[in-house]
Scaffold this motif. Sequence first.
Motif, PDB file in Angstrom:
ATOM      1  N   LYS A  22      -3.349  -4.996  -2.146  1.00  0.00           N
ATOM      2  CA  LYS A  22      -2.907  -6.279  -1.579  1.00  0.00           C
ATOM      3  C   LYS A  22      -3.941  -7.393  -1.812  1.00  0.00           C
ATOM      4  CE  LYS A  22       0.125  -4.215   1.907  1.00  0.00           C
ATOM      5  NZ  LYS A  22       0.496  -4.217   3.353  1.00  0.00           N
ATOM      6  N   CYS A  25      -6.842  -7.237   1.404  1.00  0.00           N
ATOM      7  CA  CYS A  25      -7.355  -5.952   1.891  1.00  0.00           C
ATOM      8  C   CYS A  25      -7.173  -4.896   0.814  1.00  0.00           C
ATOM      9  CB  CYS A  25      -6.623  -5.528   3.172  1.00  0.00           C
ATOM     10  SG  CYS A  25      -4.838  -5.331   2.946  1.00  0.00           S
ATOM     11  N   CYS A  27      -5.312  -2.184   0.988  1.00  0.00           N
ATOM     12  CA  CYS A  27      -4.095  -1.386   1.140  1.00  0.00           C
ATOM     13  C   CYS A  27      -3.368  -1.270  -0.192  1.00  0.00           C
ATOM     14  CB  CYS A  27      -3.153  -2.043   2.157  1.00  0.00           C
ATOM     15  SG  CYS A  27      -3.675  -1.794   3.849  1.00  0.00           S
ATOM     16  N   THR A  40      -0.669  -0.284   5.724  1.00  0.00           N
ATOM     17  CA  THR A  40      -1.129  -1.404   6.553  1.00  0.00           C
ATOM     18  C   THR A  40      -2.534  -1.124   7.067  1.00  0.00           C
ATOM     19  OG1 THR A  40      -0.149  -0.360   8.479  1.00  0.00           O
ATOM     20  CG2 THR A  40       1.180  -2.021   7.384  1.00  0.00           C
ATOM     21  N   CYS A  41      -3.223  -2.201   7.475  1.00  0.00           N
ATOM     22  CA  CYS A  41      -4.557  -2.077   8.060  1.00  0.00           C
ATOM     23  C   CYS A  41      -4.748  -3.288   8.977  1.00  0.00           C
ATOM     24  CB  CYS A  41      -5.608  -2.049   6.953  1.00  0.00           C
ATOM     25  SG  CYS A  41      -5.860  -3.637   6.156  1.00  0.00           S
ATOM     26  N   CYS A  44      -4.115  -6.786   7.033  1.00  0.00           N
ATOM     27  CA  CYS A  44      -2.767  -7.262   6.681  1.00  0.00           C
ATOM     28  C   CYS A  44      -1.826  -7.236   7.885  1.00  0.00           C
ATOM     29  CB  CYS A  44      -2.190  -6.516   5.476  1.00  0.00           C
ATOM     30  SG  CYS A  44      -2.090  -4.738   5.609  1.00  0.00           S
TER      31      CYS A  44
HETATM   32 ZN   LIG Z   1      -4.069  -3.947   4.602  1.00  0.00          ZN
END
Ligand SMILES: [Zn+2]
Length: 481
Positions: A22, A25, A27, A40-41, A44
Amino acid sequence: MRREWESVIGLEVHLQLKTGTKVWCGCSADYDNDDPNTHTCPICLGHPGALPKLNKKVVEYAIKAALALNCNINNVSGFDRKNYFYPDTPKNYQITQFEKPYCEKGHLDVKLNSGREFRVGITRIQIEEDAGKSIHTEHESLINFNRASMPLLEIISDPDLRSSEEAYEYLNLLKSTIKYTGISDVSMELGSLRCDANISVREKGAEKFGTRVEVKNLNSFKAVARAIDYEIGRQIETIENGGSIDQETRLWDDEVQITRVMRSKEEAMDYRYFSEPDLPRLVIKNEEIERVKAIMPESKVEKMGRFVNDYELPEYDAHILCEEIELADYFEAVAKITNNPKLTSNWIMTEVLRNLKENGKTIEEFSISPEDLGKIINLIISNVISSKIAKELFEIKLTDDRDPEVIVKEKGMVQVADVNAIEDMVKEVLENNSKMVEDYHNSDEGRRPRVLKGLIGQVMKLSKGKANPQMVTDLITKKLS
Ligand SMILES: [Zn+2]
């Protein structure tokens, strides 16, 4: 007197970049087959205190797009917050480039089917992030954040387009140009290319633009063209009936083929843009631009030149084969096997393209692999089958994925190249067609080839298309002289 109208169209195209991860990040961007909300993290998902960090690859891909679309790259640009609340936007704002985009003032030269060429200016391209996805079912609304903060480029054209046809061809050229750079799948079906259209009309010769309407929810290039035609008609009719056009956003309804109001100017969002405090300015040094220039994949024009020079193909062939990078790749894969570029090109430009057109398929969906087409062509080159039989084999191969050589053996398609066997057939045909033989001897030089062709045809028919045509020709000519 009837008033004459001119339409003015600009397009905003969103491209999703194939960067692997992304934009802010680490991800993974490869989420298509995975469960919702597994890519996800905290960054994001917009958790408090999580800080974005710009993905280097996004900048490299953005530079590639700028170069491919002939834009001026700004050495210094920045990111801004576009504030709005929407459930699939976890931060309640989108990071985009508002004040100053990373590149501006590009263009594409579009050619229409009629041969007329025109230039479409690219106002600017901006780097931004995608939103998540809302899924509404009968009983519940769900949100999947896997797509949140995927890298996007928004490519904004100047209002240089005057018809749906021009818009359609511009989109096709934009798509194939970007596809050549390898930065995006540019597929409307996959959602990696999205398009909104700004449409207005004005009286012919007028300097001032009319009030523009933005149309969203366009799911294919054809839908873009239809929505433009519908809007032009609606706007002209409204004005001619004494009404006026409201500045508004409308949605295209593909089922009913009309546009409907989504929101009016009064309801227009105030995005309260301000400079993104969590990211530094975006600095793109000239050395970086030069580095990317050096690793840019071959462009369409470069590929066409190489096809003419290296494969010695006519410009016409090169033009058709390079129209789509996938078709060019398919050609190169087959030519590598046959070592006969022109024969390969002939087969692709006739049999393959005809079949794709008839079935509305793309070369990626074509059922015959480059390896198998290469084998079919090699069977002609090595005189195992005639061109005529090769076409039959091609038809069979469309639905039969076995090795072409296996099919040739099983169906007894092998060409007859045995002198004695062909001689026998020639003898039989000459005996049974004494009138034609007589005609041949009584004809002048101008007519003879035609009579000869008729006799060759008879032998080919007798051999069920399997006799080697050159041997038949040689033997008949010898016998008749
Ligand atoms: Zn992320």
